[in-house]
Every structure is written in C-alpha cells, then in structure tokens.
Write an enzyme that holds these catalytic residues in place. Structure first.
Site, PDB file in Angstrom:
ATOM      1  N   TYR A 110       0.802  -1.174  -0.008  1.00 23.09           N
ATOM      2  CA  TYR A 110       0.002   0.035   0.022  1.00 23.09           C
ATOM      3  C   TYR A 110       0.761   1.404  -0.056  1.00 23.09           C
ATOM      4  CZ  TYR A 110      -3.745   3.247   1.983  1.00 23.09           C
ATOM      5  OH  TYR A 110      -4.585   4.263   2.013  1.00 23.09           O
TER       6      TYR A 110
ATOM      7  N   LYS B 199      -1.723  -1.512  -3.694  1.00 21.56           N
ATOM      8  CA  LYS B 199      -2.911  -0.182  -3.970  1.00 21.56           C
ATOM      9  C   LYS B 199      -2.075   0.766  -3.905  1.00 21.56           C
ATOM     10  CE  LYS B 199      -6.268   2.061  -0.901  1.00 21.56           C
ATOM     11  NZ  LYS B 199      -6.777   2.365   0.369  1.00 21.56           N
TER      12      LYS B 199
END
Length: 302
Positions: free
Chosen positions: A135, A164
């Site tokens: 992320y 992400k």
C-alpha cells in the site's frame, strides 16, 4: 491473486462514547455486499485505524470477516511503523477466519530509505502465507514506494501479490504496470485515478466513495475493467463532484458526514479527527441531495 473490480476501504462507525458501533458496522458490510462490491478492506486509512487500540483493531477485522461470511474476500490492514509490530499484526490477522489478504502501507513517520521499505515489506511477507498487498500512500506516510523497489519485492516473495497505489502519480503507476509480471495486480487507491489506472492495465480500485455509493462505484469500475468506457466515463462524470468533495477535508470526515446524512451511521469521530466545517457540510448535503442519497435509512438498533 486473481481479483478485479472494486473494493471498499470501510469506515469504522463509532457511538457517542467512542466505542465501536458493531451493529452499524455489520449493517454496512451487508449493504456493501448486496450492492455488488467485490471485496472489503478492514482497518485501512478510511477506518481511522491509528485511533484504534490493538484489541479494537483485531475486533474490527473479526467483525467484518465474520459478517462477510465468505461472500467476498476481506483484506486486513496491518500497517505499523515498527516492522516487528507490522509482522506481528500480519500474523494475528492471518489467523482470523475469512481474512484473505494482508494490506500493509509504507511505515509512516520514520521516512525509511528504499532499502528500509524493501526489508520492511519482505519481513511481513515472509511471516505469512496469505497474499500480501503493498500500500503506497506517500501523502500519509511521508515516503514513496518506488517501482524498482516493488519489482525487487515481487521477485523476492511470491506471496507479494498486488499493490494499492495511492501516489496519484500516473507515470509511476504506468511504469509499474509496464514492468511488473502480469500476475501482479495493481489497484488504484484513489477514486479519481481509477479509470486512468485501469486504462493502463490496472485490476481495479480500492475506493473511499464506495462507502457512500457502493453500487455506483462497483458499476463504474466493472464497466472500465470490461472495456465499456462510455458507461465508465458517464458514471465518473456523474459522481466526480462527490469524489472531489470527499476530500474537501481530511478523509474520512466528509464520508462519515454523508453516511450520517443517509442515516447509516451516527456521525462520530475519534480525535484528532473532528466533524467537518459547516461550509463543507452544506456542500456535501447539497451534493448528496442532488445524487438522491438522502433517502432515510434507520441506523441499526443497538
């Protein structure tokens, strides 16, 4: 990890005494799934996770995974700025039935080098068997996970399955999609960058706005993934003002305000998060009204 579409980074509803509102959270999970969301993210940025105690963090993940009951995948956010604790978080979350992947952001505040980031994520990945989703959110963490480091990680740990990407840096996302193996999934972590990321080969979106409009965001992302760009653009243009308004103030302030207007939660925050300003509230209420979101929904009984 063969997963495409739209996942929701769920908020954490609180009561007036700041305790976790479990009935409201369970109702949100059911609504999200019924609306066609493809997976759920527990304890990400939108969940006000830094304000949760460790026990509360575990409880929120358990509630979401239990309520989802295998109907959709559940990613557990395990971010910590101490690698040892991030590893322990990942191990604990991986033991919760229904958790299908571990989400880990860059260590915040420390501002590690790329080598530090590499060793941090590698330690987490080696601690679990579940897929690990990197992320990258530099605006929150103070450091950027560069494509070269991501590629090193993918080569070193086979369970590092996806990222992400919340850098809002489309050239960086494009470089990653160009150089990474096809099996490595890239998801937009920014509602406004979703269509651009998917156009470059991304697998979908981890959305904030889908807290408020799950069916519509799922439809938009699904259209883009299926190359129905006319529909994807139409939906993006319709909901773009809301996507923008969700960040008039620090997220999840605006999102929680709208959900409270919709009757789905009580509008409660934990400091240092505070309610949105009157000007922001007025703009959100106008937008929500224009989009037909203000149909009364009773907050679940406690």
């Amino acid at each position: 990890m063969d997963l495409s579409g739209c996942g929701t980074a769920l908020i954490t509803p609180f009561r007036a005494d700041e305790s976790i509102d479990e009935p409201a959270l369970r109702a949100l999970v059911d609504w999200q799934i019924a609306s066609g969301i493809d997976w759920l993210v527990a304890c990400g940025t939108t969940a006000e996770t830094p304000t949760l105690t460790h026990d509360e963090w575990l409880r929120v993940i358990r509630i979401i995974a239990e309520q989802a009951a295998g109907r959709v995948p559940v990613w557990a956010g395990c971010t910590h700025n101490a690698t040892r604790q991030a590893v322990e978080n990942a191990r604990q979350a991986a033991q919760i039935p229904g958790v299908t992947a571990i989400l880990v952001a860059n260590p915040y505040y420390n501002k590690p080098t790329q080598q530090g980031l590499y060793e941090h994520f590698l330690a987490v990945a080696r601690a679990v068997e579940l897929p690990v989703v990197l992320y990258n959110i530099p605006s929150r963490t103070g450091c950027n996970l560069e494509p070269e480091t991501v590629l090193r990680l993918v080569g070193a740990a086979p369970n590092i399955a996806a990222i992400k990407e919340s850098s809002s840096n489309l050239p960086q996302i494009g470089e990653l999609l160009t150089r990474a193996p096809e099996s490595f999934r890239v998801y937009s972590g920014d509602d406004n960058m979703a269509l651009g990321t998917i156009a470059l080969g991304g697998a979908g979106l981890v959305s904030v706005a889908s807290n408020e409009i799950p069916r519509e965001m799922a439809e938009m992302v699904r259209a883009a993934v299926q190359n129905d760009w006319a529909l994807a653009r139409q939906l993006h243009r319709k909901y773009f003002p809301l996507l923008q308004a969700n960040f008039l103030e620090t997220s999840p302030g605006p999102v929680k305000a709208v959900l409270a207007m919709m009757g789905r939660i009580e509008e409660r925050y934990r400091l240092p998060m505070t309610p949105v300003s009157s000007a922001t509230r007025a703009r959100l209420e106008r937008l929500a009204g224009e989009l037909g979101l203000l149909v009364e929904t009773p907050v679940p009984q406690r």
